[in-house]
Design a protein around this motif. Structure first.
Motif, PDB file in Angstrom:
ATOM      1  N   VAL A 182     -23.500 102.875  55.051  1.00  0.00           N
ATOM      2  CA  VAL A 182     -24.684 103.294  55.817  1.00  0.00           C
ATOM      3  C   VAL A 182     -24.290 103.696  57.227  1.00  0.00           C
ATOM      4  O   VAL A 182     -24.763 104.713  57.747  1.00  0.00           O
ATOM      5  CB  VAL A 182     -25.751 102.175  55.817  1.00  0.00           C
ATOM      6  CG1 VAL A 182     -26.849 102.460  56.814  1.00  0.00           C
ATOM      7  CG2 VAL A 182     -26.329 102.002  54.417  1.00  0.00           C
ATOM      8  N   ALA A 183     -23.397 102.928  57.863  1.00  0.00           N
ATOM      9  CA  ALA A 183     -22.959 103.254  59.221  1.00  0.00           C
ATOM     10  C   ALA A 183     -22.234 104.599  59.265  1.00  0.00           C
ATOM     11  O   ALA A 183     -22.397 105.374  60.205  1.00  0.00           O
ATOM     12  CB  ALA A 183     -22.056 102.144  59.764  1.00  0.00           C
ATOM     13  N   ALA A 184     -21.442 104.880  58.239  1.00  0.00           N
ATOM     14  CA  ALA A 184     -20.658 106.116  58.204  1.00  0.00           C
ATOM     15  C   ALA A 184     -21.492 107.341  57.853  1.00  0.00           C
ATOM     16  O   ALA A 184     -21.200 108.448  58.308  1.00  0.00           O
ATOM     17  CB  ALA A 184     -19.508 105.983  57.200  1.00  0.00           C
ATOM     18  N   THR A 185     -22.532 107.155  57.054  1.00  0.00           N
ATOM     19  CA  THR A 185     -23.272 108.309  56.532  1.00  0.00           C
ATOM     20  C   THR A 185     -24.696 108.441  57.054  1.00  0.00           C
ATOM     21  O   THR A 185     -25.300 109.504  56.920  1.00  0.00           O
ATOM     22  CB  THR A 185     -23.345 108.256  54.995  1.00  0.00           C
ATOM     23  OG1 THR A 185     -24.129 107.111  54.610  1.00  0.00           O
ATOM     24  CG2 THR A 185     -21.960 108.182  54.373  1.00  0.00           C
ATOM     25  N   GLY A 186     -25.255 107.352  57.575  1.00  0.00           N
ATOM     26  CA  GLY A 186     -26.651 107.382  57.993  1.00  0.00           C
ATOM     27  C   GLY A 186     -27.620 107.317  56.813  1.00  0.00           C
ATOM     28  O   GLY A 186     -28.811 107.582  56.972  1.00  0.00           O
ATOM     29  N   HIS A 187     -27.125 106.959  55.644  1.00  0.00           N
ATOM     30  CA  HIS A 187     -27.960 106.903  54.439  1.00  0.00           C
ATOM     31  C   HIS A 187     -29.146 105.962  54.645  1.00  0.00           C
ATOM     32  O   HIS A 187     -29.016 104.893  55.206  1.00  0.00           O
ATOM     33  CB  HIS A 187     -27.128 106.426  53.250  1.00  0.00           C
ATOM     34  CG  HIS A 187     -27.892 106.416  51.964  1.00  0.00           C
ATOM     35  ND1 HIS A 187     -28.001 107.526  51.166  1.00  0.00           N
ATOM     36  CD2 HIS A 187     -28.599 105.441  51.352  1.00  0.00           C
ATOM     37  CE1 HIS A 187     -28.733 107.234  50.107  1.00  0.00           C
ATOM     38  NE2 HIS A 187     -29.110 105.962  50.199  1.00  0.00           N
ATOM     39  N   LYS A 188     -30.295 106.378  54.166  1.00  0.00           N
ATOM     40  CA  LYS A 188     -31.506 105.557  54.165  1.00  0.00           C
ATOM     41  C   LYS A 188     -31.889 105.297  52.713  1.00  0.00           C
ATOM     42  O   LYS A 188     -31.955 106.227  51.913  1.00  0.00           O
ATOM     43  CB  LYS A 188     -32.667 106.255  54.873  1.00  0.00           C
ATOM     44  CG  LYS A 188     -32.432 106.513  56.338  1.00  0.00           C
ATOM     45  CD  LYS A 188     -32.552 105.230  57.119  1.00  0.00           C
ATOM     46  CE  LYS A 188     -32.421 105.527  58.608  1.00  0.00           C
ATOM     47  NZ  LYS A 188     -32.295 104.334  59.395  1.00  0.00           N
ATOM     48  N   THR A 189     -32.145 104.050  52.383  1.00  0.00           N
ATOM     49  CA  THR A 189     -32.519 103.696  51.016  1.00  0.00           C
ATOM     50  C   THR A 189     -34.000 103.986  50.782  1.00  0.00           C
ATOM     51  O   THR A 189     -34.772 104.179  51.722  1.00  0.00           O
ATOM     52  CB  THR A 189     -32.253 102.213  50.734  1.00  0.00           C
ATOM     53  OG1 THR A 189     -33.104 101.427  51.579  1.00  0.00           O
ATOM     54  CG2 THR A 189     -30.792 101.851  50.973  1.00  0.00           C
ATOM     55  N   ALA A 190     -34.391 103.969  49.520  1.00  0.00           N
ATOM     56  CA  ALA A 190     -35.792 104.184  49.170  1.00  0.00           C
ATOM     57  C   ALA A 190     -36.688 103.123  49.789  1.00  0.00           C
ATOM     58  O   ALA A 190     -37.810 103.413  50.206  1.00  0.00           O
ATOM     59  CB  ALA A 190     -35.946 104.198  47.653  1.00  0.00           C
ATOM     60  N   ALA A 191     -36.206 101.889  49.884  1.00  0.00           N
ATOM     61  CA  ALA A 191     -37.002 100.819  50.507  1.00  0.00           C
ATOM     62  C   ALA A 191     -37.221 101.101  51.994  1.00  0.00           C
ATOM     63  O   ALA A 191     -38.281 100.797  52.540  1.00  0.00           O
ATOM     64  CB  ALA A 191     -36.322  99.467  50.320  1.00  0.00           C
ATOM     65  N   GLU A 192     -36.228 101.708  52.649  1.00  0.00           N
ATOM     66  CA  GLU A 192     -36.357 102.021  54.077  1.00  0.00           C
ATOM     67  C   GLU A 192     -37.292 103.205  54.314  1.00  0.00           C
ATOM     68  O   GLU A 192     -38.009 103.234  55.306  1.00  0.00           O
ATOM     69  CB  GLU A 192     -34.982 102.318  54.676  1.00  0.00           C
ATOM     70  CG  GLU A 192     -34.086 101.098  54.732  1.00  0.00           C
ATOM     71  CD  GLU A 192     -32.681 101.453  55.150  1.00  0.00           C
ATOM     72  OE1 GLU A 192     -32.293 101.050  56.261  1.00  0.00           O
ATOM     73  OE2 GLU A 192     -31.976 102.128  54.368  1.00  0.00           O
ATOM     74  N   THR A 193     -37.274 104.171  53.426  1.00  0.00           N
ATOM     75  CA  THR A 193     -38.093 105.367  53.635  1.00  0.00           C
ATOM     76  C   THR A 193     -39.423 105.305  52.903  1.00  0.00           C
ATOM     77  O   THR A 193     -40.319 106.089  53.190  1.00  0.00           O
ATOM     78  CB  THR A 193     -37.343 106.630  53.172  1.00  0.00           C
ATOM     79  OG1 THR A 193     -37.053 106.526  51.779  1.00  0.00           O
ATOM     80  CG2 THR A 193     -36.060 106.824  53.963  1.00  0.00           C
ATOM     81  N   GLY A 194     -39.556 104.383  51.953  1.00  0.00           N
ATOM     82  CA  GLY A 194     -40.750 104.339  51.128  1.00  0.00           C
ATOM     83  C   GLY A 194     -41.692 103.186  51.411  1.00  0.00           C
ATOM     84  O   GLY A 194     -42.541 102.875  50.590  1.00  0.00           O
ATOM     85  N   GLY A 195     -41.527 102.533  52.539  1.00  0.00           N
ATOM     86  CA  GLY A 195     -42.484 101.487  52.901  1.00  0.00           C
ATOM     87  C   GLY A 195     -42.096 100.080  52.512  1.00  0.00           C
ATOM     88  O   GLY A 195     -42.907  99.175  52.619  1.00  0.00           O
TER      89      GLY A 195
END
Length: 90
Positions: free
Chosen positions: A13-26
Motif C-alpha cells: 500500500v505504501a509503495a502503490t497507494g492502493h486503496k481497498t474496497a473497504a477503504e473506498t466503499g464505506g
C-alpha cells in the motif's frame, strides 16, 4: 502456500497507494449477530479489522482484487512468482 500478511500488505500500500474496497466503499464487513449475517462497518478495513492485527498475521478485510494486485506487485517489486490459488487448489 501461505497467507498475505499485514506487514507485506502495508509495504504494498505504501509503495502503490492502493486503496481497498473497504477503504473506498464505506467500510469492511463484520458479523452482525442480531441479523444472523454481515453488515458494513465504516470503521473497519485492513488497517483496523476490529482486533489487534500484527504485521505477521494474515491481512483481512481485503478483496480478491486487492490480493491479486498485491501478488502482481510482489512479482514486479520482489521478483517473486506470487499468485492466488485456483478454486481447486483452495
Amino acid at each position: 502456500a501461505r497467507e498475505v500478511e499485514v506487514g507485506p500488505f502495508r509495504r504494498f500500500v505504501a509503495a502503490t497507494g492502493h486503496k481497498t474496497a473497504a477503504e473506498t466503499g464505506g467500510g469492511g464487513q463484520v458479523i452482525d449477530p442480531g441479523a444472523a449475517g454481515y453488515r458494513t462497518d465504516p470503521k473497519t478495513d485492513w488497517k483496523a479489522p476490529g482486533y489487534a492485527a500484527g504485521d505477521d498475521l494474515p491481512v483481512t478485510q481485503v478483496s480478491w482484487t486487492a490480493a491479486k494486485a498485491f501478488c502482481d506487485w510482489l512479482g514486479k517489486a520482489g521478483g517473486i512468482d506470487a499468485r492466488l490459488p485456483t478454486e481447486a487448489e483452495w
